[in-house]
Design an enzyme around this catalytic site. Sequence first.
Site, PDB file in Angstrom:
ATOM      1  N   SER A 140     -41.951-132.397 -44.158  1.00 43.11           N
ATOM      2  CA  SER A 140     -40.942-132.599 -43.277  1.00 43.11           C
ATOM      3  C   SER A 140     -39.932-131.323 -43.091  1.00 43.11           C
ATOM      4  O   SER A 140     -40.050-130.439 -43.673  1.00 43.11           O
ATOM      5  CB  SER A 140     -39.857-133.778 -43.812  1.00 43.11           C
ATOM      6  N   TYR A 153     -34.202-136.859 -50.284  1.00 47.43           N
ATOM      7  CA  TYR A 153     -35.366-136.652 -49.759  1.00 47.43           C
ATOM      8  C   TYR A 153     -35.723-135.172 -49.433  1.00 47.43           C
ATOM      9  O   TYR A 153     -37.101-134.934 -49.555  1.00 47.43           O
ATOM     10  CB  TYR A 153     -34.935-137.281 -48.361  1.00 47.43           C
TER      11      TYR A 153
END
Length: 247
Positions: A140, A153
Amino acid sequence: MANSKVVVITGASSGIGEATAKILAKDGAKLVLGARRESRLQDLVKEVKELGGEAVYAVTDVTKVSEVEALAKLAVDTFGRIDVWLNNAGIMPQSLLKQKKIDDWDSMIDINIKGTLYGIGAALPYMEEQKAGHIINISSIAGHIAHSGGSVYSATKWAVRAISESLREEMAEDQSNIRVTIVSPGAINTELLESVTDNQFKSNFEDFYKTFGIPVERVALTIKQAIDLPDDATWNEVIIRPTKQVM
């Protein structure tokens, strides 16, 4: 070129996994689909076949190594090999560390990191035996930039990049012909936001994605292009963001 390849996809029932399955199906790829929602997998298998591909599925929870290993075995038992393994399953709960959402932390570590490791571990023995293969891991933009609320995350997605780069070097040292690609998406319209458990963060993300988000098919096309590259070259890492996205 994808039409001659057997591609295993985790998290295949929605988002990047589903879109990738559909775009590869148009090339006649042989797909092995894993996810937790069986009805969605059944629907996707039907659609893949209608698009010209072949597909089988197994209900797969990537936090359970036995189920990931079974997915790999299904691929080999059905199609004789594994050419591409796409570690796509992931979640994105966002919260401040002081909120101490330990269940969210554990889930992200189990799915985003351990699920990726289990996929690599399941695919490598087959790829090493056939002396060819391609492992694609979804990281990501949050694996490059960390912000308040996204610490765990981001940590998991940084870990995916670290694991991938280490694997790339290991495979190159072995002269294994196994390629490794990291894909780091920005704001892509998927179901990922449904995993955000904090209402304020979820609302902020929804507004951001409505403004900047682009269709998931853009990432699927990137993955297809990485697969289609000649086997003597690899896209090691790709960041794909909406053109208008600043962060």
